[in-house]
Design a protein around this motif. Structure first.
Motif, PDB file in Angstrom:
ATOM      1  N   LYS A 109      -3.571 -11.492   6.206  1.00  0.00           N
ATOM      2  CA  LYS A 109      -4.796 -12.188   5.875  1.00  0.00           C
ATOM      3  C   LYS A 109      -5.413 -11.527   4.659  1.00  0.00           C
ATOM      4  O   LYS A 109      -5.329 -10.323   4.506  1.00  0.00           O
ATOM      5  CB  LYS A 109      -5.717 -11.979   7.055  1.00  0.00           C
ATOM      6  N   GLY A 110      -6.038 -12.296   3.805  1.00  0.00           N
ATOM      7  CA  GLY A 110      -6.747 -11.719   2.676  1.00  0.00           C
ATOM      8  C   GLY A 110      -8.103 -11.204   3.116  1.00  0.00           C
ATOM      9  O   GLY A 110      -8.527 -11.422   4.256  1.00  0.00           O
ATOM     10  N   GLY A 111      -8.772 -10.501   2.226  1.00  0.00           N
ATOM     11  CA  GLY A 111     -10.147 -10.086   2.489  1.00  0.00           C
ATOM     12  C   GLY A 111     -10.295  -8.998   3.535  1.00  0.00           C
ATOM     13  O   GLY A 111     -11.381  -8.759   4.033  1.00  0.00           O
ATOM     14  N   VAL A 112      -9.201  -8.331   3.877  1.00  0.00           N
ATOM     15  CA  VAL A 112      -9.305  -7.275   4.880  1.00  0.00           C
ATOM     16  C   VAL A 112      -9.442  -5.917   4.203  1.00  0.00           C
ATOM     17  O   VAL A 112      -9.494  -4.889   4.873  1.00  0.00           O
ATOM     18  CB  VAL A 112      -8.093  -7.271   5.851  1.00  0.00           C
ATOM     19  N   GLY A 113      -9.485  -5.928   2.871  1.00  0.00           N
ATOM     20  CA  GLY A 113      -9.599  -4.671   2.145  1.00  0.00           C
ATOM     21  C   GLY A 113      -8.242  -4.108   1.771  1.00  0.00           C
ATOM     22  O   GLY A 113      -8.125  -2.914   1.496  1.00  0.00           O
ATOM     23  N   LYS A 114      -7.256  -4.962   1.714  1.00  0.00           N
ATOM     24  CA  LYS A 114      -5.897  -4.535   1.380  1.00  0.00           C
ATOM     25  C   LYS A 114      -5.847  -3.823   0.029  1.00  0.00           C
ATOM     26  O   LYS A 114      -5.242  -2.761  -0.094  1.00  0.00           O
ATOM     27  CB  LYS A 114      -4.975  -5.757   1.361  1.00  0.00           C
ATOM     28  N   SER A 115      -6.514  -4.393  -0.975  1.00  0.00           N
ATOM     29  CA  SER A 115      -6.470  -3.789  -2.305  1.00  0.00           C
ATOM     30  C   SER A 115      -7.181  -2.442  -2.311  1.00  0.00           C
ATOM     31  O   SER A 115      -6.733  -1.501  -2.979  1.00  0.00           O
ATOM     32  CB  SER A 115      -7.102  -4.713  -3.341  1.00  0.00           C
ATOM     33  N   THR A 116      -8.279  -2.342  -1.578  1.00  0.00           N
ATOM     34  CA  THR A 116      -8.987  -1.066  -1.474  1.00  0.00           C
ATOM     35  C   THR A 116      -8.071  -0.020  -0.834  1.00  0.00           C
ATOM     36  O   THR A 116      -8.009   1.129  -1.292  1.00  0.00           O
ATOM     37  CB  THR A 116     -10.272  -1.238  -0.637  1.00  0.00           C
ATOM     38  N   ILE A 117      -7.360  -0.415   0.196  1.00  0.00           N
ATOM     39  CA  ILE A 117      -6.451   0.526   0.873  1.00  0.00           C
ATOM     40  C   ILE A 117      -5.282   0.885  -0.041  1.00  0.00           C
ATOM     41  O   ILE A 117      -4.892   2.054  -0.145  1.00  0.00           O
ATOM     42  CB  ILE A 117      -5.961  -0.059   2.223  1.00  0.00           C
ATOM     43  N   ALA A 118      -4.734  -0.105  -0.740  1.00  0.00           N
ATOM     44  CA  ALA A 118      -3.616   0.172  -1.656  1.00  0.00           C
ATOM     45  C   ALA A 118      -4.066   1.143  -2.748  1.00  0.00           C
ATOM     46  O   ALA A 118      -3.370   2.126  -3.040  1.00  0.00           O
ATOM     47  CB  ALA A 118      -3.095  -1.129  -2.271  1.00  0.00           C
ATOM     48  N   ALA A 119      -5.234   0.875  -3.329  1.00  0.00           N
ATOM     49  CA  ALA A 119      -5.743   1.758  -4.384  1.00  0.00           C
ATOM     50  C   ALA A 119      -6.021   3.147  -3.819  1.00  0.00           C
ATOM     51  O   ALA A 119      -5.733   4.165  -4.462  1.00  0.00           O
ATOM     52  CB  ALA A 119      -7.014   1.175  -4.995  1.00  0.00           C
ATOM     53  N   SER A 120      -6.562   3.218  -2.598  1.00  0.00           N
ATOM     54  CA  SER A 120      -6.879   4.511  -1.986  1.00  0.00           C
ATOM     55  C   SER A 120      -5.611   5.293  -1.668  1.00  0.00           C
ATOM     56  O   SER A 120      -5.578   6.521  -1.817  1.00  0.00           O
ATOM     57  CB  SER A 120      -7.688   4.317  -0.704  1.00  0.00           C
ATOM     58  N   LEU A 121      -4.577   4.610  -1.231  1.00  0.00           N
ATOM     59  CA  LEU A 121      -3.293   5.279  -0.978  1.00  0.00           C
ATOM     60  C   LEU A 121      -2.771   5.889  -2.278  1.00  0.00           C
ATOM     61  O   LEU A 121      -2.386   7.057  -2.320  1.00  0.00           O
ATOM     62  CB  LEU A 121      -2.257   4.282  -0.450  1.00  0.00           C
ATOM     63  N   ALA A 122      -2.789   5.068  -3.338  1.00  0.00           N
ATOM     64  CA  ALA A 122      -2.287   5.546  -4.627  1.00  0.00           C
ATOM     65  C   ALA A 122      -3.111   6.742  -5.106  1.00  0.00           C
ATOM     66  O   ALA A 122      -2.562   7.771  -5.515  1.00  0.00           O
ATOM     67  CB  ALA A 122      -2.318   4.417  -5.650  1.00  0.00           C
ATOM     68  N   LEU A 123      -4.438   6.620  -5.029  1.00  0.00           N
ATOM     69  CA  LEU A 123      -5.323   7.701  -5.486  1.00  0.00           C
ATOM     70  C   LEU A 123      -5.165   8.943  -4.624  1.00  0.00           C
ATOM     71  O   LEU A 123      -5.143  10.070  -5.124  1.00  0.00           O
ATOM     72  CB  LEU A 123      -6.781   7.229  -5.465  1.00  0.00           C
ATOM     73  N   GLY A 124      -5.044   8.751  -3.326  1.00  0.00           N
ATOM     74  CA  GLY A 124      -4.919   9.865  -2.396  1.00  0.00           C
ATOM     75  C   GLY A 124      -3.619  10.631  -2.616  1.00  0.00           C
ATOM     76  O   GLY A 124      -3.598  11.873  -2.619  1.00  0.00           O
ATOM     77  N   LEU A 125      -2.536   9.894  -2.819  1.00  0.00           N
ATOM     78  CA  LEU A 125      -1.241  10.538  -3.064  1.00  0.00           C
ATOM     79  C   LEU A 125      -1.286  11.300  -4.387  1.00  0.00           C
ATOM     80  O   LEU A 125      -0.773  12.412  -4.502  1.00  0.00           O
ATOM     81  CB  LEU A 125      -0.119   9.487  -3.096  1.00  0.00           C
ATOM     82  N   GLN A 126      -1.938  10.687  -5.370  1.00  0.00           N
ATOM     83  CA  GLN A 126      -2.039  11.327  -6.681  1.00  0.00           C
ATOM     84  C   GLN A 126      -2.882  12.603  -6.603  1.00  0.00           C
ATOM     85  O   GLN A 126      -2.524  13.628  -7.166  1.00  0.00           O
ATOM     86  CB  GLN A 126      -2.663  10.337  -7.665  1.00  0.00           C
ATOM     87  N   ARG A 127      -4.006  12.523  -5.884  1.00  0.00           N
ATOM     88  CA  ARG A 127      -4.869  13.696  -5.718  1.00  0.00           C
ATOM     89  C   ARG A 127      -4.120  14.854  -5.078  1.00  0.00           C
ATOM     90  O   ARG A 127      -4.399  16.017  -5.351  1.00  0.00           O
ATOM     91  CB  ARG A 127      -6.072  13.351  -4.837  1.00  0.00           C
ATOM     92  N   ALA A 128      -3.192  14.506  -4.168  1.00  0.00           N
ATOM     93  CA  ALA A 128      -2.439  15.560  -3.472  1.00  0.00           C
ATOM     94  C   ALA A 128      -1.373  16.158  -4.363  1.00  0.00           C
ATOM     95  O   ALA A 128      -0.776  17.173  -4.014  1.00  0.00           O
ATOM     96  CB  ALA A 128      -1.817  14.985  -2.201  1.00  0.00           C
ATOM     97  N   GLY A 129      -1.102  15.535  -5.512  1.00  0.00           N
ATOM     98  CA  GLY A 129      -0.132  16.113  -6.438  1.00  0.00           C
ATOM     99  C   GLY A 129       1.111  15.279  -6.701  1.00  0.00           C
ATOM    100  O   GLY A 129       2.043  15.754  -7.349  1.00  0.00           O
ATOM    101  N   CYS A 130       1.132  14.057  -6.197  1.00  0.00           N
ATOM    102  CA  CYS A 130       2.302  13.198  -6.425  1.00  0.00           C
ATOM    103  C   CYS A 130       2.160  12.430  -7.737  1.00  0.00           C
ATOM    104  O   CYS A 130       1.053  12.186  -8.212  1.00  0.00           O
ATOM    105  CB  CYS A 130       2.451  12.191  -5.290  1.00  0.00           C
ATOM    106  N   LYS A 131       3.305  12.021  -8.299  1.00  0.00           N
ATOM    107  CA  LYS A 131       3.306  11.141  -9.469  1.00  0.00           C
ATOM    108  C   LYS A 131       3.323   9.702  -8.957  1.00  0.00           C
ATOM    109  O   LYS A 131       4.264   9.296  -8.273  1.00  0.00           O
ATOM    110  CB  LYS A 131       4.535  11.393 -10.330  1.00  0.00           C
ATOM    111  N   VAL A 132       2.285   8.964  -9.289  1.00  0.00           N
ATOM    112  CA  VAL A 132       2.098   7.675  -8.619  1.00  0.00           C
ATOM    113  C   VAL A 132       1.891   6.531  -9.611  1.00  0.00           C
ATOM    114  O   VAL A 132       1.207   6.675 -10.626  1.00  0.00           O
ATOM    115  CB  VAL A 132       0.873   7.735  -7.661  1.00  0.00           C
ATOM    116  N   GLY A 133       2.514   5.409  -9.292  1.00  0.00           N
ATOM    117  CA  GLY A 133       2.265   4.149  -9.996  1.00  0.00           C
ATOM    118  C   GLY A 133       1.655   3.161  -9.020  1.00  0.00           C
ATOM    119  O   GLY A 133       1.879   3.249  -7.807  1.00  0.00           O
TER     120      GLY A 133
END
Lengths: 373, 373
Positions: A109-133
């Motif tokens: 379903k749309g509107g569940v915050g999927k993009s927010t979660i996707a962006a947060s996953l990417a940012l969180g992994l990057q903050r921890a030291g991973c190379k992320v796209g």
């Protein structure tokens, strides 16, 4: 053989048992242990781990210490330093993307915050030291540029990659992703005006997704996070045919009607053979900033139950939070890692995901590579 | 000419000015005024209105009284009774659907409560006295059956509609919609198991939508409300090609990122030439049940501003309400009309929509029909 040498052999035997979380293979087999020093009852060593497993470095270090202590009761001090281990990512599938893991983030379903979660996953992994796209494949409503406050047009260039039989140059299109504080981001939103509707037909959609994957200069990545469009299985099918995605994260909200759609998303990923790595329950509860009471506006706990039912890992509950919404609206999704009520569940979600990938590797170790033969 | 007859002619002259909200044509032209009685300074009459305009009957009655009083200052008592006026709906487009208005409910983004709003519009119009059908065209995540607590499989029968040249019978498929307290409902959800993913390709989608419209035994309807899938313009394009939908209602939530998508939906409907009848802001605010404070969890007022910017009517703000969510989860969306904080904005939304359609008719009266010639 001196007493010290005997201890060294014992330690090496224990180290050989320990598996690298990224590959699921012995850390000694891949020469990830360096500078072992044994002095009496004290041991110090350097463990080289790749940035792919950066979010669980500390955990891995602790696990190794625990293992050493359990096998060698005579040990006194253990000092394990971590250094970065280079391991180039492999080229994935037909598109030649170089990444170690590709995580698709979907929702029924749309509107569940999927993009927010996707962006947060990417940012969180990057903050921890991973190379992320981060690739925004939600062509119908690309939210990633807005959530990251990123704008601009990715540079597109042509590069000669060879010549044909007649000697004419063969060129390939290369897209430079937008750099958002080190995160490499690509989105249809950078290419289409924000207020313009895109009416995609299936074949166009397929083409744009593979072109985004193939033509973007991602460079070597630990993780490529893909924000999927909701609903149709077209894009998932395209991805499963052109890549082997490592797995999918399903985002849902707790109300029944959203869970119904999440179950559909689970089935959809299963149908196109993308393993489901976990479920995130977003908008789990609202913590009233004035009375501190917890309001289960959309219900609570439904996603956890569904995850158990389907024997899928549960990656956590993210609350409804006004500051989180404001940060997203202001293009500052990364600031959520400074909001205490939100940061902790977001970080846990990232770590839990990396753990799931690691434990999957340990259960199904990949075929031995040349370096072992 | 007696004094009483003169007054009658004056009254008839005023009545001739007044337009039927459904057709935008004079109520006397279509013989909708019956039993005019004039006694001294008192007038009583019966105004026949179709069920299509049922939500604004009372308002229409008041408007007529106001007009009579403004034109005829000598009037004392005015009594206007309303009776039902029969006017068969016309067959629409290629699909031969018999309905007076077809309202498509769309959103640029999923998860904004589009299905809840579509179901509430259908239920609200029906409660006011209209004959209503509800079609769930959200093939990717059909929520309508769940929201209405409706289950079962629609009966499908074959009916001979003629013979070919060789004398073989030509049959048509007829689908009986599910009857939910008088509301006629059809959904892909009745035909596909709830936990099964449907991977639709464009042509299948087009076929299923037109088949749903054409093959369903809707009977004569005042309103057919269509719950659209989010995102792609495919279904809107199909509908605009096979019907003339009266217009679209756009549902959005107040946060910026959702408004971006709502703007896309507006453009999309404009591109396929479906007029936008209005915007509804859903999840406008959360009224804390304990401290009574209003929390703009997703922001507030953004949709109204966007509507003004695009010169599109604003149909109202629906709050976030736990009981509303519980009613939906329990398949009892109709019960929202018993929740005071929710019922009033829902009813206003329905009335406002009918008003917009009526005022549109009055601005652009349809071509005169045979009965006038």
């Amino acid at each position: 053989m001196s007493k010290s040498e005997l201890q060294r052999a014992d330690i090496e035997a224990v180290l050989a048992e320990f598996k690298d979380p990224e590959t699921g293979r012995s850390i000694t087999q891949l020469e990830q242990v360096k500078a072992i020093q044994v002095e009496g009852a004290n041991v110090s060593l350097n463990l080289a781990l790749t940035s792919h497993s950066a979010p669980i470095w500390e955990e891995t270090r602790n696990n190794l210490e625990t293992l050493l202590r359990s096998r060698l009761p005579g040990l006194s001090q253990v000092q394990i330093e971590i250094s970065e281990h280079e391991r180039p990512p492999v080229k994935l599938g037909q598109v030649g993307l170089t990444a170690k893991s590709v995580i698709v983030v979907g929702s029924g379903k749309g509107g569940v915050g999927k993009s927010t979660i996707a962006a947060s996953l990417a940012l969180g992994l990057q903050r921890a030291g991973c190379k992320v796209g981060l690739m925004d494949a939600d062509v119908y409503g690309p939210s990633i540029p807005h959530l990251l406050g990123a704008s601009g047009r990715p540079e597109v260039s042509e590069k000669q990659i060879g010549s044909d039989e007649a000697g004419n140059p063969v060129v390939a299109r290369r897209i430079t992703p937008i750099d958002v504080g080190g995160l490499k981001v690509i989105s249809i939103g950078f290419l289409v005006p924000a207020d313009k509707a895109v009416i995609w037909r299936g074949p166009m959609l397929h083409g744009s997704i593979t072109s985004f994957l193939r033509d973007t200069d991602w460079g070597p990545l630990d993780y490529l996070v893909i924000d999927m469009p909701p609903g149709t299985g077209d894009v998932a099918l395209t991805l499963s045919q052109s890549l082997p995605p490592t797995g999918a994260v399903i985002v849902c909200t707790p109300q029944d009607v959203a869970l119904l759609d999440a179950v559909k998303a689970i089935r959809m990923f299963q149908e196109v053979r993308i393993p489901v790595l976990g479920v995130v329950e977003n908008m789990s509860y609202f913590l009233c900033p004035d009375n501190g009471k917890r309001y289960n506006i959309f219900g609570n706990g439904g996603a956890k139950k569904k995850a158990q039912e389907f024997e899928i890992p549960f990656l956590g509950e993210i609350p409804i939070n006004i500051q989180l919404r404001v940060n997203g609206d202001e293009g500052n999704t990364g600031a959520n890692f400074n909001v205490p009520e939100v940061a902790s569940p977001l970080e846990k979600m990232c770590t839990q995901l990396v753990r799931e990938i690691a434990s999957k590797h340990q259960e199904e170790p990949p075929l031995p590579s040349l370096s072992v033969l």
